[in-house]
Scaffold this active site. Structure first.
Site, PDB file in Angstrom:
ATOM      1  N   THR A 219       2.702   2.016 -15.771  1.00  0.00           N
ATOM      2  CA  THR A 219       1.910   2.203 -14.550  1.00  0.00           C
ATOM      3  C   THR A 219       0.776   3.174 -14.872  1.00  0.00           C
ATOM      4  OG1 THR A 219       3.294   4.057 -13.906  1.00  0.00           O
ATOM      5  CG2 THR A 219       3.929   1.912 -13.057  1.00  0.00           C
TER       6      THR A 219
ATOM      7  N   GLU B 185       4.605  -3.136 -11.281  1.00  0.00           N
ATOM      8  CA  GLU B 185       6.036  -3.327 -11.025  1.00  0.00           C
ATOM      9  C   GLU B 185       6.372  -4.733 -10.545  1.00  0.00           C
ATOM     10  OE1 GLU B 185       4.218  -0.770 -10.155  1.00  0.00           O
ATOM     11  OE2 GLU B 185       5.306   1.124 -10.168  1.00  0.00           O
TER      12      GLU B 185
ATOM     13  N   LYS C   5      -4.707  10.562   8.036  1.00  0.00           N
ATOM     14  CA  LYS C   5      -3.888  10.873   9.220  1.00  0.00           C
ATOM     15  C   LYS C   5      -4.669  11.844  10.080  1.00  0.00           C
ATOM     16  CE  LYS C   5       0.158   9.904   6.512  1.00  0.00           C
ATOM     17  NZ  LYS C   5       0.009  10.185   5.099  1.00  0.00           N
TER      18      LYS C   5
ATOM     19  N   TRP D 287      -3.240   6.954  12.348  1.00  0.00           N
ATOM     20  CA  TRP D 287      -3.623   6.517  11.007  1.00  0.00           C
ATOM     21  C   TRP D 287      -4.966   5.794  11.023  1.00  0.00           C
ATOM     22  CZ3 TRP D 287       1.370   3.979   8.597  1.00  0.00           C
ATOM     23  CH2 TRP D 287       2.325   4.998   8.401  1.00  0.00           C
TER      24      TRP D 287
HETATM   25  P1  AMP Z   1      -1.437  -1.286 -10.520  1.00  0.00           P
HETATM   26  O1  AMP Z   1       0.022  -1.226 -10.774  1.00  0.00           O
HETATM   27  O2  AMP Z   1      -2.218  -0.291 -11.299  1.00  0.00           O
HETATM   28  O3  AMP Z   1      -1.982  -2.654 -10.667  1.00  0.00           O
HETATM   29  O4  AMP Z   1      -1.671  -0.857  -8.988  1.00  0.00           O
HETATM   30  C1  AMP Z   1      -1.009  -1.501  -7.923  1.00  0.00           C
HETATM   31  C2  AMP Z   1      -1.610  -1.077  -6.606  1.00  0.00           C
HETATM   32  O5  AMP Z   1      -2.937  -1.554  -6.497  1.00  0.00           O
HETATM   33  C3  AMP Z   1      -0.918  -1.665  -5.408  1.00  0.00           C
HETATM   34  O6  AMP Z   1       0.242  -0.952  -5.052  1.00  0.00           O
HETATM   35  C4  AMP Z   1      -1.999  -1.575  -4.335  1.00  0.00           C
HETATM   36  O7  AMP Z   1      -2.053  -0.287  -3.764  1.00  0.00           O
HETATM   37  C5  AMP Z   1      -3.247  -1.809  -5.128  1.00  0.00           C
HETATM   38  N1  AMP Z   1      -3.688  -3.195  -4.954  1.00  0.00           N
HETATM   39  C6  AMP Z   1      -3.492  -4.241  -5.767  1.00  0.00           C
HETATM   40  N2  AMP Z   1      -4.076  -5.352  -5.270  1.00  0.00           N
HETATM   41  C7  AMP Z   1      -4.650  -5.012  -4.103  1.00  0.00           C
HETATM   42  C8  AMP Z   1      -5.393  -5.717  -3.100  1.00  0.00           C
HETATM   43  N3  AMP Z   1      -5.688  -6.999  -3.214  1.00  0.00           N
HETATM   44  N4  AMP Z   1      -5.799  -5.025  -2.015  1.00  0.00           N
HETATM   45  C9  AMP Z   1      -5.525  -3.709  -1.869  1.00  0.00           C
HETATM   46  N5  AMP Z   1      -4.840  -2.988  -2.779  1.00  0.00           N
HETATM   47  C10 AMP Z   1      -4.399  -3.632  -3.881  1.00  0.00           C
END
Ligand code: AMP
Length: 547
Positions: free
Chosen positions: A185, A330, A438, A443
């Site tokens: 991550t 994940e 917030k 929100w």
């Molecule tokens: P990563 O593991 O670095 O790919 O990050 C995952 C996170 O990216 C998710 O939990 C979301 O918060 C954000 N994310 C991924 N796709 C989107 C999307 N289409 N719109 C908004 N947030 C997204």
């Protein structure tokens, strides 16, 4: 009981066998780190993958050993994906843009035995190798180069390594539950955590993720992952392309708009994938090059929210359908994809466009639910916001090297996202729980505020953050990056919010910045913006804001 049907393990070697047997001549085009464009086919790629697996075996690399990659999207990286996993080892993609300290942490946490690196990373690794005791072999992904060899003792060269291998090597028989690849991550909070995908999770993600309402990739497509191969396995595209035998166009290190525009035109790319910042860049690149991208029919966009104005611009000016998807490291990553239902087909274009804004619906294989902070399950009414949880065949259970499951007591993974889900199953991400504003107990979605600012023609990109406020705890502040040589004032941006959000959600301030800070996967680093501007509404610091 006797098996009534065959049971064949779902393993990456079987994908490699399939694409080699039935799509050998289909092209794989790669922009190398040297800038040269190479053309091979899936048959040659898998032949090299077999050579690689057998050469690694000869060098004593064992099944289950982690082989790290620090590399851009190229043909050799693709061969490593299939050779390493097909050979029963674990392909561990590392993000080259990480700080040295994080690279060292991740290599050691993963206990990588081999590192495959692009030529540009040789000096970095030469400087860090003493801190990476598990690494026994570093391989530069190219032909021998004496200047590089002089920089790192024992450096091996990929082309020489695979020349020692056997192109007729047969994949070992492994159980489908064995690990195939590893991704960390991004670690914006705390240390990055490893997610260890299995052959089975990868194959199920490949099959279900490519359904007609998923990526819908076919043998007639020319697909370009502009998402890096270190970002959740390029969203699974290398495996999906192999499953269907699509032409694969690997763009190398240069993901700027002009380079991509030229490549799309030259290779007749029909489907491309990437984060919204890549598509923002592409819009500018198309403008600058005038490239003919009429071949491009669809682009899949995820990683951060896709601004509605971008959907309209791509559709109206270039005839490209931007498809919104959501996922995380994940979740392998495909969690949702936005496609229409039958009842939407007859709707007028504007109503359809409205429908396409959500992050989408889950394919078979993943389930979604919303819960409140006490863990109570919330309704899917399209209005109630809650913490998004997910479970399914390609969702993490336990992080790599950790003892405790990452799941809730009843087996769900908490995504850290705040979302709504409507009765048709369309999910909308309102925010990351740590980003949402917030204000006086209510929100405010930063995504919504950003989409409104980005729709202004002079705005290249925008990020909304929570700024500390003496009365309301937090209030929204929007940080705007203007298009080059374009002007827009704070008042003009604020005027865009009138009538689009309730008055109390209108940002308190709009600040301008030359370049929004972007993380390694192209996402705006809001934590950095909060450090810079989180106090601008406090009386003692209000004077210290940027020009
Ligand atoms: P990563 O593991 O670095 O790919 O990050 C995952 C996170 O990216 C998710 O939990 C979301 O918060 C954000 N994310 C991924 N796709 C989107 C999307 N289409 N719109 C908004 N947030 C997204």
């Amino acid at each position: 009981m006797q098996n009534s049907m065959m049971h064949l393990p779902l393993v990456i070697g079987s994908l490699a066998d399939h694409v080699e047997r039935f799509h050998a001549a289909t092209e794989v085009v790669s922009v190398e780190t040297t800038g040269e464009v190479t053309r091979t086919g899936w048959g040659a790629v898998i032949g090299n993958a077999r050579r690689l697996a057998s050469a690694l075996e000869m060098h004593g690399v064992m099944q289950g050993d982690r082989c790290g990659t620090i590399a851009w999207n190229t043909r050799r990286h693709l061969e490593i994906y299939f050779g390493v996993s097909g050979g029963g080892m674990v392909c561990h993609t590392l993000n080259p843009r990480l700080a040295a300290e994080q690279l060292v942490y991740i290599v050691n946490d993963a206990r990588d035995r081999v590192l495959f690196i692009d030529r540009g990373f040789v000096p970095t690794i030469a400087g860090l190798i003493d801190q990476m005791p598990t690494v026994k072999m570093v391989v530069m992904m190219g032909a021998r180069d004496e200047a590089l060899a002089a920089q790192l003792d024992g450096l091996q060269f990929y082309d020489e390594l695979i020349a020692q291998g056997d192109a007729a090597f047969q994949w070992p028989q492994i159980a489908e539950t064995e690990p195939s690849s590893l991704c960390y991550t991004s670690g914006t909070t705390g240390h990055p955590k490893g997610v260890l995908y299995t052959h089975r999770s990868t194959l199920l993600h490949t099959l279900a993720g490519n359904s007609p309402d998923g990526l819908a990739l076919s043998a007639r497509d020319s697909v370009m992952p502009a998402v890096p191969m270190f970002h959740v396995n390029a969203w699974g595209v290398p495996y999906i392309a192999a499953a269907v035998g699509a032409k694969l166009v690997l763009p190398g290190p240069k993901l700027d708009g002009e380079s991509l525009a030229r490549l799309i035109a030259a290779e007749r790319v029909s489907l491309a994938l990437g984060v919204p910042t890549v598509w923002l860049g592409l819009l500018q690149g198309l403008e600058a090059t005038g490239a003919d991208v009429s071949c491009l029919k669809r682009a899949m966009v995820g990683g951060t929210a896709l601004p509605p104005s971008m959907i309209a611009e791509f559709r109206d000016r270039y005839g490209v359908d931007l498809v919104h998807l959501w996922g995380m490291t994940e979740t392998s990553p495909l969690g949702t994809v936005n496609q229409l239902l039958q009842k939407h087909v007859a709707l007028p274009p504007e109503a359809q466009a409205e429908r396409r804004l959500a992050q989408g619906r889950p394919p078979y294989g993943v389930q979604l639910r919303l819960v409140d902070s006490a863990g109570h399950v919330l309704p899917h009414d399209g209005v109630t916001q809650g913490e998004l949880q997910i479970r399914g065949h390609w969702i993490v259970d336990t992080y790599y090297n950790k003892d405790r499951s990452a799941l809730t007591f009843d087996g769900w993974f908490d995504t850290g996202d705040i979302a709504t889900i409507d009765p048709d199953g369309y999910m909308v991400i309102r925010d990351r729980s740590k980003d949402i504003i917030k204000s006086g107990g209510e929100w405010i979605s930063t995504v919504e505020l950003e989409n409104i600012a980005i729709a202004h023609p002079a705005v290249a990109n925008a990020a909304a953050i929570a700024a500390r406020h003496p009365k309301w705890d937090e209030r929204p502040v929007v940080i705007v990056q203007r298009h080059l040589r374009m002007e827009v004032s704070e008042e003009e941006i604020l005027a865009c919010y009138k009538g689009k959000v309730p008055n109390w959600q209108i940002p308190d301030r709009v600040l301008f910045i030359d370049n929004l800070p972007l993380g390694a996967t192209g996402k705006v680093v809001k934590a950095r913006l909060r450090e810079l501007y989180g106090e601008v509404l406090m009386p003692e610091t209000a004077e210290a804001e940027p020009a």
